[in-house]
Design a protein around this motif. Structure first.
Motif, mmCIF file in Angstrom:
data_model
loop_
_atom_site.group_PDB
_atom_site.id
_atom_site.type_symbol
_atom_site.label_atom_id
_atom_site.label_comp_id
_atom_site.label_asym_id
_atom_site.label_seq_id
_atom_site.Cartn_x
_atom_site.Cartn_y
_atom_site.Cartn_z
ATOM 1 N N TRP A 50 0.808 -1.217 0.000
ATOM 2 C CA TRP A 50 0.000 0.000 0.000
ATOM 3 C C TRP A 50 0.849 1.278 0.000
ATOM 4 O O TRP A 50 0.688 2.144 -0.860
ATOM 5 C CB TRP A 50 -0.971 0.002 1.180
ATOM 6 N N LEU A 53 -3.018 15.050 -2.619
ATOM 7 C CA LEU A 53 -3.695 14.683 -1.368
ATOM 8 C C LEU A 53 -5.205 14.762 -1.506
ATOM 9 O O LEU A 53 -5.934 13.912 -1.004
ATOM 10 C CB LEU A 53 -3.234 15.602 -0.235
ATOM 11 N N PRO A 55 -9.376 -11.981 -0.883
ATOM 12 C CA PRO A 55 -9.960 -11.728 0.443
ATOM 13 C C PRO A 55 -8.936 -11.491 1.546
ATOM 14 O O PRO A 55 -9.125 -10.634 2.413
ATOM 15 C CB PRO A 55 -10.767 -12.997 0.715
ATOM 16 N N GLU A 56 -7.836 -12.229 1.512
ATOM 17 C CA GLU A 56 -6.830 -12.092 2.571
ATOM 18 C C GLU A 56 -6.138 -10.732 2.487
ATOM 19 O O GLU A 56 -5.699 -10.180 3.498
ATOM 20 C CB GLU A 56 -5.783 -13.213 2.456
ATOM 21 N N LYS A 60 -9.717 7.243 -1.488
ATOM 22 C CA LYS A 60 -9.498 6.231 -0.450
ATOM 23 C C LYS A 60 -10.758 6.034 0.395
ATOM 24 O O LYS A 60 -11.030 4.938 0.887
ATOM 25 C CB LYS A 60 -8.320 6.666 0.435
ATOM 26 N N ARG A 61 -11.532 7.091 0.545
ATOM 27 C CA ARG A 61 -12.751 7.007 1.369
ATOM 28 C C ARG A 61 -13.736 5.990 0.811
ATOM 29 O O ARG A 61 -14.503 5.382 1.550
ATOM 30 C CB ARG A 61 -13.448 8.365 1.442
ATOM 31 N N GLY A 114 -13.144 3.147 -0.401
ATOM 32 C CA GLY A 114 -12.667 1.756 -0.375
ATOM 33 C C GLY A 114 -11.868 1.478 -1.626
ATOM 34 O O GLY A 114 -10.940 2.216 -1.953
ATOM 35 N N GLU A 157 -8.748 -8.023 3.564
ATOM 36 C CA GLU A 157 -8.864 -7.940 5.018
ATOM 37 C C GLU A 157 -7.827 -6.972 5.597
ATOM 38 O O GLU A 157 -8.106 -6.233 6.536
ATOM 39 C CB GLU A 157 -8.664 -9.333 5.620
ATOM 40 N N GLN A 158 -6.641 -6.961 4.998
ATOM 41 C CA GLN A 158 -5.595 -6.052 5.480
ATOM 42 C C GLN A 158 -5.921 -4.598 5.156
ATOM 43 O O GLN A 158 -5.425 -3.685 5.799
ATOM 44 C CB GLN A 158 -4.243 -6.400 4.826
ATOM 45 N N LEU A 159 -6.740 -4.415 4.122
ATOM 46 C CA LEU A 159 -7.034 -3.057 3.659
ATOM 47 C C LEU A 159 -8.366 -2.529 4.183
ATOM 48 O O LEU A 159 -8.682 -1.355 4.027
ATOM 49 C CB LEU A 159 -7.055 -3.025 2.123
ATOM 50 N N GLY A 160 -9.164 -3.417 4.760
ATOM 51 C CA GLY A 160 -10.468 -2.993 5.262
ATOM 52 C C GLY A 160 -11.498 -2.792 4.161
ATOM 53 O O GLY A 160 -12.379 -1.943 4.261
ATOM 54 N N VAL A 161 -11.385 -3.580 3.098
ATOM 55 C CA VAL A 161 -12.355 -3.492 1.994
ATOM 56 C C VAL A 161 -12.882 -4.893 1.684
ATOM 57 O O VAL A 161 -12.387 -5.881 2.213
ATOM 58 C CB VAL A 161 -11.721 -2.874 0.715
ATOM 59 N N TYR A 181 -6.139 11.598 -3.443
ATOM 60 C CA TYR A 181 -5.916 10.348 -2.713
ATOM 61 C C TYR A 181 -6.875 10.190 -1.530
ATOM 62 O O TYR A 181 -7.501 9.138 -1.351
ATOM 63 C CB TYR A 181 -4.455 10.280 -2.250
ATOM 64 N N LEU A 182 -6.985 11.233 -0.727
ATOM 65 C CA LEU A 182 -7.837 11.124 0.461
ATOM 66 C C LEU A 182 -9.301 10.950 0.068
ATOM 67 O O LEU A 182 -10.058 10.274 0.752
ATOM 68 C CB LEU A 182 -7.656 12.337 1.372
#
Lengths: 287, 350
Positions: free
Chosen positions: A138, A161, A222-223, A168-169, A171, A226-230, A164-165
């Motif tokens: 990431w 910024l 999926p794995e 990113k919101r 997902g 899971e690390q990215l929260g999506v 990106y910000l």
């Protein structure tokens, strides 16, 4: 009415659609950036640019434009964070790309190694992703994208910024490593629109464009998701065909390589994978 | 020029620790205490605690189940009857007062009436209403099962190395007769509400704090080395009985639980706070960690919580090779008495 040309890669259509939404009274003309050696297309571009007021472009062929034409450089959105397993690859001694440009690094390695589909499928695990560094992509991907904004397009830190910000919101904002979803193209389009005319308020209103890059969708495993929260899945869409599950994906990929008569010895990822990639997968196979 | 924030770590700063991070990488854990793979881990608490139970089992740690049901039931029957959902078949324990009550009942410290509710022609144990999905056939069956259960509860308190307690609510229903606290209002699943016998109670932050201290001291009185991990459920209230908006009640309830948990974690050795609530409700998630009802937690959210939990509390004990994936199944179901209120609304009975 202004004439605005948009020249980028496969993001051209989407970007043009955003600008058309923001500037409905202007002529927005998508014109995919040509190869500089393609003289016919370059001549066409030159002709279109003759009466253009602005050119949104990823390439500074500024010899093509008259001084009065406003040039706004745009970055090509490339982001590996969601899809660290994607790689491009060469398929023969002439170094032609594989016909389907996206390859799974793991599938490619397994094909070269002569693994069966069943054995190769065992490599798509959390432990292996972690060992291959897939969970650490990431931050580097953000830096890479930032460089594209700042260095390729000469945009400001604030432009980056803001982009990106915002994306990113939502997902996930990428279908593949270089196919952005509409929300990313819209945010990029907003930045460009402000450079064209910062007085119009429609830039800040909701914008909607069709998603034209949905023929190919690479899943976020999926794995990794899971690390990215999506949300994640193992459902690929390749040239409009849905493929469910790692096993079917590998069957499709291996058959595709065979159909292209790819000699495993000549199949090479580009860029070359780091040495530890081979070490990780070899040690897993041996164990 | 210097200032007090100058040398602080990144996690002190919202911009570095939240704004710029991808949501799955946000990790608010600062304090941890590794759990040994052989230590007995018991769980209790609200619905959200069930995710922790499941995950501890999935990663191969020693999830302690004192009340297993033996070989009497099929696997499907075991799940239906809540065997293994928690370390004993106590169902969801939403308030810390309920946990104290469980302890006191198990060790015969405090006596309560039978508190048996009718459900059609069957009977419901009001201390754990959904343990038997159709209720018990007779009062005798219920009392017999309750005795077995309380023996197992004693086992949990005496033999666990860790208790992971998920604090869920401050609102509860209480018997005016003997002070018993119920996990659900009488009448929602068995029994009948009666103003003369039942009353609403909303525990204040001071009540929760006092109760947490009492609970920890009681547990340590019989198991002095017990370690306790406290967490607060991010699941909002299904309903509030206070005369205020359910959103406000949720905020106040969770705030009280968070403050009380923070204070006891500082007061007591080996009492640790784990920030499940913060992970799920973090604005970086843009609501992705809540289901469409904006209440239940999605598998993505649970996955994030469990990742952080595993990284700080479990991972050092697992070799990389054996580390199973903690990706949570979309179909993971959670048994929740509070959800019965929502079901009643959907069916038009509320």
């Amino acid at each position: 009415m202004k004439k605005i040309l948009v020249s980028s890669n496969c993001q051209t259509g989407g970007l043009a659609a955003v600008l058309k939404y923001i500037f409905p009274g202007d002529q927005i003309l998508p014109f995919a950036a040509p190869d500089i050696k393609d003289f016919t297309r370059v001549a066409q571009l030159h002709s279109e640019l003759e009466d253009a007021d602005a050119w949104i472009t990823t390439n500074t062929y500024d010899f093509l434009v008259k001084d009065s034409t406003q040039i706004i450089l745009t970055p090509r959105i490339t982001f590996f964070g969601f899809h660290p397993d994607i790689t491009y690859a060469r398929r023969n001694p002439n170094r032609s790309k594989t016909l389907f440009h996206y390859n799974s690094k793991i599938a490619l390695w397994a094909y070269k190694r002569g693994l069966t589909v069943n054995d190769a499928a065992l490599l798509y695990t959390k432990n292996i992703y972690q060992s291959l560094g897939y969970f650490d992509f990431w931050d580097n991907s953000v830096d890479y994208l930032k460089k594209r904004f700042l260095h390729e397009a000469g945009m400001s830190q604030s432009d980056f910024l803001g982009f990106y910000l915002s994306v990113k919101r939502g997902g996930n904002f990428m279908h593949t490593i270089n196919h952005p979803m509409p929300l990313a193209l819209i945010e990029l389009g907003r930045i460009i629109a402000r450079k064209l005319d910062d007085s119009i308020d429609i830039v800040n209103r909701p914008i909607s464009i069709p998603d034209t890059l949905i023929q190919t969708i690479w899943p976020i495993y999926p794995e990794i998701a899971e690390q990215l929260g999506v949300a994640g899945s193992y459902i690929w869409k390749i040239n409009g065909i849905s493929i469910h599950g790692v096993h079917d994906f590998l069957t499709y990929t291996f058959n595709d390589y065979k159909d292209q008569k790819i000699n495993p010895a000549y199949l090479e990822p580009e860029p070359t994978l780091p040495d530890f990639f081979n070490e990780v997968l070899e040690s897993y196979i041996k164990s | 020029m210097t200032h007090p924030y100058k040398d602080l770590s990144d996690y002190h700063f919202w911009l570095k620790a939240v704004t710029y991070k991808v949501s799955g990488a946000i990790d608010p854990v600062i304090t941890s205490l590794p759990i040994n793979k052989f230590e007995k881990i018991s769980t209790m608490g609200s619905c959200f605690a069930q995710h922790l139970s499941r995950s501890i089992q999935e990663v191969g740690f020693n999830y302690y189940v004192a009340e297993s049901g033996g070989a009497n039931y099929s696997e499907a029957e075991m799940v239906k009857r809540s065997f293994g959902v928690f370390s004993a078949r106590y169902g969801n324990i939403y308030t810390i007062k309920q946990a104290i009550q469980l302890f006191d009942r198990a060790f015969d410290i405090d006596k309560f009436n039978e508190n048996i509710w009718s459900l059609g022609s069957s009977y419901v144990d009001s201390f754990r209403p959904r343990i038997e999905p159709l209720g018990f056939a007779s009062k005798e069956d219920l009392l017999q099962d309750r005795n077995i259960h309380l023996k197992c509860v004693r086992d949990v308190f005496i033999n666990s190395d860790w208790i992971i307690f998920t604090l869920g609510l401050t609102e509860a229903w209480r018997s005016k007769v003997d002070g018993a606290i119920y996990p659900i209002a009488p009448g929602v699943f068995g029994g009948e509400f009666n103003e003369l016998e039942h009353e609403f109670i909303n525990f204040s932050v001071f009540d929760v704090l006092d109760d947490l201290r009492i609970f920890i001291n009681k547990c340590r009185s019989i198991n002095k080395n017990l370690k306790i991990l406290l967490t607060v459920s991010p699941v909002p209230l299904a309903a509030t009985y206070e005369n205020r908006h359910v959103l406000s009640s949720t905020a106040l309830s969770k705030a009280a639980l968070l403050i009380a948990a923070d204070i006891v974690a500082k007061e007591f050795e080996n009492v640790i706070y784990f920030p499940s609530y913060e992970i799920i409700t973090c604005p970086a998630n843009e609501g992705r960690y809540f289901e469409d009802d904006l209440r239940q937690v999605t598998s993505i959210g649970v996955g994030h919580v469990m990742n952080i939990f595993s990284n700080h509390f479990l991972s050092s004990n697992i070799s990389g090779e054996n580390m199973p994936c903690t990706v949570i199944s979309e179909k993971s179901e959670v048994i929740c008495e509070e959800e019965l209120i929502n079901n009643a609304i959907k069916l038009g009975s509320i």
